[in-house]
Design a protein around this motif. Structure first.
Motif, PDB file in Angstrom:
ATOM      1  N   ILE A 135       3.405   1.243   2.899  1.00 11.43           N
ATOM      2  CA  ILE A 135       3.053   0.800   4.252  1.00 11.43           C
ATOM      3  C   ILE A 135       2.376  -0.558   4.174  1.00 11.43           C
ATOM      4  O   ILE A 135       1.592  -0.827   3.252  1.00 11.43           O
ATOM      5  N   ASP A 136       2.707  -1.423   5.095  1.00 12.32           N
ATOM      6  CA  ASP A 136       2.211  -2.799   5.121  1.00 12.32           C
ATOM      7  C   ASP A 136       0.836  -2.821   5.782  1.00 12.32           C
ATOM      8  O   ASP A 136       0.703  -2.495   6.961  1.00 12.32           O
TER       9      ASP A 136
ATOM     10  N   ILE B 183      -1.705   1.304  14.287  1.00 16.70           N
ATOM     11  CA  ILE B 183      -0.517   2.061  13.874  1.00 16.70           C
ATOM     12  C   ILE B 183      -0.661   2.527  12.431  1.00 16.70           C
ATOM     13  O   ILE B 183      -0.349   3.684  12.098  1.00 16.70           O
ATOM     14  N   VAL B 184      -1.133   1.645  11.549  1.00 12.17           N
ATOM     15  CA  VAL B 184      -1.316   2.008  10.139  1.00 12.17           C
ATOM     16  C   VAL B 184      -2.306   3.166  10.012  1.00 12.17           C
ATOM     17  O   VAL B 184      -2.096   4.103   9.226  1.00 12.17           O
ATOM     18  N   LEU B 185      -3.385   3.106  10.784  1.00 12.28           N
ATOM     19  CA  LEU B 185      -4.386   4.180  10.735  1.00 12.28           C
ATOM     20  C   LEU B 185      -3.780   5.512  11.169  1.00 12.28           C
ATOM     21  O   LEU B 185      -3.976   6.542  10.516  1.00 12.28           O
ATOM     22  N   ARG B 186      -3.008   5.490  12.263  1.00 13.45           N
ATOM     23  CA  ARG B 186      -2.380   6.739  12.716  1.00 13.45           C
ATOM     24  C   ARG B 186      -1.375   7.248  11.688  1.00 13.45           C
ATOM     25  O   ARG B 186      -1.257   8.454  11.473  1.00 13.45           O
TER      26      ARG B 186
ATOM     27  N   MET C  24       0.846  -1.179   0.000  1.00 15.44           N
ATOM     28  CA  MET C  24       0.000   0.000   0.000  1.00 15.44           C
ATOM     29  C   MET C  24       0.885   1.233   0.000  1.00 15.44           C
ATOM     30  O   MET C  24       1.854   1.292   0.723  1.00 15.44           O
ATOM     31  N   LEU C  25       0.538   2.200  -0.815  1.00 14.91           N
ATOM     32  CA  LEU C  25       1.301   3.435  -0.881  1.00 14.91           C
ATOM     33  C   LEU C  25       0.434   4.568  -0.376  1.00 14.91           C
ATOM     34  O   LEU C  25      -0.725   4.693  -0.732  1.00 14.91           O
ATOM     35  N   ILE C  26       1.020   5.383   0.473  1.00 14.37           N
ATOM     36  CA  ILE C  26       0.332   6.586   0.905  1.00 14.37           C
ATOM     37  C   ILE C  26       1.226   7.757   0.570  1.00 14.37           C
ATOM     38  O   ILE C  26       2.427   7.714   0.742  1.00 14.37           O
ATOM     39  N   GLY C  27       0.646   8.798   0.059  1.00 13.13           N
ATOM     40  CA  GLY C  27       1.465   9.934  -0.324  1.00 13.13           C
ATOM     41  C   GLY C  27       0.635  10.998  -0.987  1.00 13.13           C
ATOM     42  O   GLY C  27      -0.574  11.038  -0.868  1.00 13.13           O
TER      43      GLY C  27
ATOM     44  N   LEU D 267       1.848  -5.117   1.034  1.00 16.26           N
ATOM     45  CA  LEU D 267       3.268  -5.033   0.670  1.00 16.26           C
ATOM     46  C   LEU D 267       4.094  -5.065   1.931  1.00 16.26           C
ATOM     47  O   LEU D 267       4.036  -4.147   2.730  1.00 16.26           O
ATOM     48  N   PRO D 268       4.878  -6.144   2.197  1.00 13.37           N
ATOM     49  CA  PRO D 268       5.691  -6.202   3.423  1.00 13.37           C
ATOM     50  C   PRO D 268       6.727  -5.100   3.423  1.00 13.37           C
ATOM     51  O   PRO D 268       7.166  -4.647   2.370  1.00 13.37           O
ATOM     52  N   PRO D 269       7.133  -4.637   4.623  1.00 11.71           N
ATOM     53  CA  PRO D 269       8.112  -3.543   4.703  1.00 11.71           C
ATOM     54  C   PRO D 269       9.413  -3.841   3.994  1.00 11.71           C
ATOM     55  O   PRO D 269       9.975  -2.989   3.328  1.00 11.71           O
ATOM     56  N   VAL D 270       9.937  -5.086   4.116  1.00 17.25           N
ATOM     57  CA  VAL D 270      11.220  -5.393   3.493  1.00 17.25           C
ATOM     58  C   VAL D 270      11.096  -5.341   1.985  1.00 17.25           C
ATOM     59  O   VAL D 270      11.924  -4.782   1.277  1.00 17.25           O
TER      60      VAL D 270
END
Length: 244
Positions: free
Chosen positions: A131-132, A149-152, A1-4, A35-38
């Motif tokens: 972001i995962d 955490i993702v929501l924040r 997931m992409l946020i921007g 999408l995993p962080p690594v």
């Protein structure tokens, strides 16, 4: 997931009005879930050349006759464009760094797209942070903590973009599903604990009843074998000794 956030094609301000925030958004095809962080970091490294693309330089000197200096109006427009680009650069970097800081281990490093200004400097005009958003397998409680955490992180910037709001909505949906699974799991655990308590209580009652029955049982009848054997013995002869 992409946020921007991203910026449509940039144009200098036509007047001396103060620079204002430019619109920001990400097209739906930028949405990449689970999408995993690594993997996100590896993909960002592989796409670094594309993610740090520069928009075509705006020809700021075309149309000038020979080596003549730009007129006051042209200088003013260039100054306004530079000021607006610098403002946009600050906003984009603050926006993406807010995502990354709050997202922690679930967020990737920010990547930016740049535009070269009339002064020759590059300015960030859009950016994104991966972001995962995948749930934690077989652990609704961990999934719930992760989605919080993702929501924040999605709502961390002062002005979340449309893409940020979509990620926030996805995190809320994942959190709601995790709450349902967690409630069901806790009901099953409570039912199992109650069943174990009932079995222990039933076992104690059975032991108490058995002990009570043993205490209340009448004494066993005496054996008559001894009397029967005594009756079978011959009777002694009566004899009296006389003493002179």
């Amino acid at each position: 997931m992409l946020i921007g956030n991203s910026l449509p094609s940039f144009a200098p301000a036509p007047s001396a009005a103060p620079a204002r925030p430019l619109s920001s958004d990400v097209s739906p095809d930028m949405l990449r879930a689970d999408l995993p962080p690594v993997a996100a970091a590896q993909e960002q490294q592989a796409d670094s050349a594309a993610s740090e693309r520069e928009e075509a330089d705006r020809p700021s000197t075309e149309g000038r006759a020979g080596d003549s200096e730009p007129g006051p109006q042209e200088q003013r427009l260039e100054q306004l464009e530079i000021a607006e680009l610098a403002q946009r650069d600050r906003e984009v970097r603050a926006h993406e760094q807010a995502h990354a800081a709050v997202g922690g281990q679930y967020a990737g490093a920010p990547t930016y797209s740049f535009k070269r200004g009339p002064d020759g400097q590059r300015y960030a005009v859009s950016g994104e942070v991966s972001i995962d958003t995948a749930p934690v397998p077989n652990d609704p409680e961990a999934t719930l903590r992760k989605m919080e955490i993702v929501l924040r992180a999605a709502l961390a910037p002062v002005e979340p973009s449309a893409q940020d709001l979509r990620v926030a909505a996805l995190a809320q949906a994942q959190a709601a599903q995790a709450r349902v699974e967690l409630a069901e799991l806790r009901r099953e655990e409570a039912a199992a604990a109650e069943q174990a308590r009932d079995e222990r209580a039933r076992s104690r009652r059975d032991e108490q009843e058995q002990t009570s029955q043993q205490r209340q049982a009448p004494p066993s009848a005496p054996s008559l074998d001894l009397y029967r054997r005594l009756g079978e013995l011959p009777a002694p002869e009566p004899r009296v000794d006389l003493v002179a």
